[in-house]
Design an enzyme around this catalytic site. Structure first.
Site, PDB file in Angstrom:
ATOM      1  N   LYS A 224      -5.155 -10.942  -6.757  1.00 61.09           N
ATOM      2  CA  LYS A 224      -6.388 -11.197  -6.008  1.00 61.09           C
ATOM      3  C   LYS A 224      -7.449 -10.156  -6.353  1.00 61.09           C
ATOM      4  CE  LYS A 224      -5.689  -8.624  -1.822  1.00 61.09           C
ATOM      5  NZ  LYS A 224      -5.475  -8.400  -0.459  1.00 61.09           N
TER       6      LYS A 224
ATOM      7  N   LYS B 243     -10.808  -4.408  -3.809  1.00 58.58           N
ATOM      8  CA  LYS B 243     -11.597  -3.182  -3.905  1.00 58.58           C
ATOM      9  C   LYS B 243     -10.781  -2.052  -4.520  1.00 58.58           C
ATOM     10  CE  LYS B 243     -12.909  -3.955   0.516  1.00 58.58           C
ATOM     11  NZ  LYS B 243     -13.470  -3.824   1.855  1.00 58.58           N
TER      12      LYS B 243
ATOM     13  N   LYS C 170       0.829  -1.209   0.000  1.00 56.90           N
ATOM     14  CA  LYS C 170       0.000   0.000   0.000  1.00 56.90           C
ATOM     15  C   LYS C 170       0.862   1.257   0.000  1.00 56.90           C
ATOM     16  CE  LYS C 170      -4.118  -1.823   2.312  1.00 56.90           C
ATOM     17  NZ  LYS C 170      -4.954  -1.745   3.519  1.00 56.90           N
TER      18      LYS C 170
HETATM   19  P1  TYM Z   1     -10.769  -6.167   4.041  1.00 58.41           P
HETATM   20  O1  TYM Z   1     -11.869  -5.174   4.160  1.00 58.41           O
HETATM   21  O2  TYM Z   1      -9.685  -5.916   3.083  1.00 58.41           O
HETATM   22  O3  TYM Z   1     -11.360  -7.585   3.684  1.00 58.41           O
HETATM   23  C1  TYM Z   1     -12.389  -8.174   4.456  1.00 58.41           C
HETATM   24  C2  TYM Z   1     -12.255  -9.686   4.421  1.00 58.41           C
HETATM   25  O4  TYM Z   1     -12.324 -10.150   3.062  1.00 58.41           O
HETATM   26  C3  TYM Z   1     -11.217 -10.996   2.793  1.00 58.41           C
HETATM   27  N1  TYM Z   1     -10.828 -10.842   1.389  1.00 58.41           N
HETATM   28  C4  TYM Z   1     -10.699 -11.853   0.525  1.00 58.41           C
HETATM   29  N2  TYM Z   1     -10.870 -13.185   0.669  1.00 58.41           N
HETATM   30  C5  TYM Z   1     -10.686 -13.969  -0.424  1.00 58.41           C
HETATM   31  N3  TYM Z   1     -10.341 -13.467  -1.633  1.00 58.41           N
HETATM   32  C6  TYM Z   1     -10.155 -12.156  -1.845  1.00 58.41           C
HETATM   33  N4  TYM Z   1      -9.827 -11.680  -3.045  1.00 58.41           N
HETATM   34  C7  TYM Z   1     -10.342 -11.272  -0.717  1.00 58.41           C
HETATM   35  N5  TYM Z   1     -10.244  -9.930  -0.552  1.00 58.41           N
HETATM   36  C8  TYM Z   1     -10.546  -9.684   0.733  1.00 58.41           C
HETATM   37  C9  TYM Z   1     -10.119 -10.521   3.730  1.00 58.41           C
HETATM   38  O5  TYM Z   1      -9.165 -11.530   3.957  1.00 58.41           O
HETATM   39  C10 TYM Z   1     -10.918 -10.182   4.980  1.00 58.41           C
HETATM   40  O6  TYM Z   1     -11.142 -11.345   5.757  1.00 58.41           O
HETATM   41  N6  TYM Z   1      -7.515  -6.004   7.803  1.00 58.41           N
HETATM   42  C11 TYM Z   1      -8.835  -6.502   7.476  1.00 58.41           C
HETATM   43  C12 TYM Z   1      -9.934  -5.845   8.291  1.00 58.41           C
HETATM   44  C13 TYM Z   1      -9.807  -6.032   9.768  1.00 58.41           C
HETATM   45  C14 TYM Z   1      -9.964  -7.252  10.480  1.00 58.41           C
HETATM   46  C15 TYM Z   1      -9.779  -6.913  11.850  1.00 58.41           C
HETATM   47  C16 TYM Z   1     -10.229  -8.559  10.082  1.00 58.41           C
HETATM   48  C17 TYM Z   1      -9.546  -5.057  10.690  1.00 58.41           C
HETATM   49  N7  TYM Z   1      -9.524  -5.586  11.934  1.00 58.41           N
HETATM   50  C18 TYM Z   1      -9.852  -7.897  12.837  1.00 58.41           C
HETATM   51  C19 TYM Z   1     -10.308  -9.533  11.091  1.00 58.41           C
HETATM   52  C20 TYM Z   1     -10.115  -9.193  12.440  1.00 58.41           C
HETATM   53  C21 TYM Z   1      -9.063  -6.194   6.002  1.00 58.41           C
HETATM   54  O7  TYM Z   1      -8.243  -5.680   5.336  1.00 58.41           O
HETATM   55  O8  TYM Z   1     -10.253  -6.459   5.520  1.00 58.41           O
END
Ligand code: TYM
Length: 335
Positions: free
Chosen positions: A199, A202, A113
Site C-alpha cells: 500500500k 507515509k 510497526k
Molecule cells: P493514517 O494517518 O495512517 O491514515 C489516515 C487515513 O488514510 C487512510 N489511508 C489509506 N487509504 C487508502 N489507501 C492507502 N494507501 C492509505 N493509507 C492511509 C487510512 O485508512 C486512514 O483512514 N489510525 C488512523 C488514525 C486515527 C483514526 C482515529 C482514524 C486515529 N484515531 C479515529 C479514524 C478514527 C491512521 O493510522 O491514520
C-alpha cells in the site's frame, strides 16, 4: 432531530498522500451536510513511534490546513487537534483497564510497526488502538470513514465499546454507541507507485512510491514517469498478475470522474507511453484546487489558529459529556 455523527482522523506524520486523500479525506468531504462531523489531527498517535518535536508541530498544522484545503468546511465540521482535548488521553486510561493485552498484541499494524522498529518498542505503540477507540467512542460516533487498513482497529473499537457496556452499562442504557466503519470501494487501498502489491504509505523510505497532496506538477510528472509498470500492451483492471496496472487505472478512474467501464474501454488498447501522460495530466488537474486552497489557508494570518481553537472547544464539549458518563459508570468519585 440531531444529525448522526461522523468521526475520523489522520496522523500528522510525513506528507499526506493520495492514499490518505482517496481512502479518507475525500469521503469526509462528501458526507459533510448529512452528518455532524468531527475531524481530528491525531498528534498523540504520531508520538507512538520515534519523532522530532519540531516536525510534529509543523506536520500538525500542515495536516489541519490540508483538511480544509481538501474541502472540509470549518463552518460545517469540527476540525481539532487531539492533544488539545484532554478527554482523549483520560478515556484511554479508562479503556486500558478493561482491554486484554492479547487484543492488542494481535493487531496487524502493531506487529508490522513493532517489527520494523526492532528494539525499544514503546508502550504507546501497543496502546495505539485503545487511544483510537477513545477518539471514536467519546463522540458517540455513528460512522467512521477510513481506508481499508483501519478495519481491524474499528473492530477492536467495537469490542472495547461492547465490553465496557457489558461491564458498566445496562442493556437499556449503554454508555457507548457502537460505530460502523465506512470503507468506500473506490480508493480504499491505494498502492505504492514502486510496488503494486504494497500500500502507498507515509513510512515508505522512497519518495517515488507516493504522490503527496502538495507535490508540484513537476514532481507528479517525475513520479508517474518513473513509476513501475509492466511490459504488456493494453491496459486492464483486476488482473492479479498486473497489480500496478490495476492501481494506476484506478487512480485515473477516480480523478477523471469516469466509470470503470468507460476507463476500461478507453485504455484497452493503450500502451504505457500513451497512458502515463494522460494520468499525469489528470492528477495535476485534480490536485490543483487542493494546492491552491492550501496556499490560501496558510497565507491567511490567524485563520488556522482560530479554526483549531474553536474546534477544540466544540470537541471538548462533546467529549467531556461522554467522559463524565464513563467515569461515573466505572465508579470514580465525581466532584
Ligand atoms: P493514517 O494517518 O495512517 O491514515 C489516515 C487515513 O488514510 C487512510 N489511508 C489509506 N487509504 C487508502 N489507501 C492507502 N494507501 C492509505 N493509507 C492511509 C487510512 O485508512 C486512514 O483512514 N489510525 C488512523 C488514525 C486515527 C483514526 C482515529 C482514524 C486515529 N484515531 C479515529 C479514524 C478514527 C491512521 O493510522 O491514520
Amino acid at each position: 432531530m440531531s444529525k448522526p455523527r461522523i468521526f475520523s482522523g489522520a496522523q500528522p506524520t510525513g506528507n499526506p498522500h493520495l492514499g490518505n486523500y482517496l481512502g479518507a479525506f475525500r469521503n469526509w468531504v462528501e458526507q459533510q451536510e448529512a452528518y455532524e462531523n468531527y475531524f481530528c489531527v491525531v498528534d498523540l498517535h504520531a508520538m507512538t513511534v520515534p519523532h522530532d518535536p519540531q516536525e510534529l508541530r509543523s506536520n500538525t498544522r500542515r495536516l489541519a490546513a490540508l483538511y480544509i484545503a481538501s474541502g472540509i468546511d470549518p463552518e460545517r465540521s469540527t476540525i481539532f487537534v487531539q492533544s488539545q482535548v484532554s478527554a482523549h488521553a483520560e478515556m484511554t486510561w479508562l479503556f486500558n483497564c478493561i482491554t486484554p493485552i492479547n487484543w492488542l498484541t494481535d493487531m496487524i499494524q502493531y506487529k508490522e510497526k513493532a517489527e520494523r522498529q526492532g528494539e525499544n518498542v514503546g508502550t504507546g505503540l501497543l496502546d495505539y488502538p485503545v487511544l483510537m477507540a477513545a477518539d471514536i467512542l467519546l463522540y458517540q460516533t455513528d460512522v467512521v470513514p477510513v481506508g481499508e487498513d483501519q478495519k481491524q482497529h474499528l473492530e477492536l473499537t467495537r469490542d472495547i465499546a461492547n465490553r465496557f457496556n457489558h461491564l458498566f452499562g445496562s442493556q437499556e442504557q449503554p454508555v457507548f454507541k457502537l460505530p460502523e466503519p465506512l470503507i468506500r470501494a473506490e480508493g480504499k487501498r491505494v498502492m505504492s507507485l514502486t510496488d503494486g502489491t504494497k500500500k502507498m504509505s507515509k513510512s515508505d523510505p522512497s519518495e517515488l512510491s507516493r504522490i503527496n497532496l502538495l507535490d508540484s506538477p513537476e514532481e507528479i510528472t517525475k513520479k508517474i514517469k518513473r513509476c513501475k509498470t509492466d511490459p504488456i500492451r493494453g491496459l486492464e483492471f483486476d488482473n492479479l498478475e498486473r497489480p500496478e496496472c490495476n492501481n494506476l487505472l484506478g487512480l485515473y478512474q477516480i480523478f477523471s470522474g469516469k466509470t470503470k467501464q468507460a476507463v476500461a474501454t478507453e485504455c484497452a488498447d493503450m500502451g504505457w507511453g500513451q497512458f502515463k501522460p494522460l494520468l499525469t495530466e489528470t492528477l495535476i488537474e485534480g490536485l490543483k484546487p487542493i494546492r491552491e486552497r492550501y496556499a490560501e489557508v496558510v497565507d491567511t494570518p490567524g485563520y488556522l489558529d482560530t479554526v483549531l481553537q474553536q474546534g477544540s472547544e466544540r470537541a471538548a464539549e462533546a467529549a467531556n459529556a461522554t467522559l463524565h458518563q464513563a467515569k461515573a459508570a466505572m465508579g470514580l468519585l465525581m466532584p
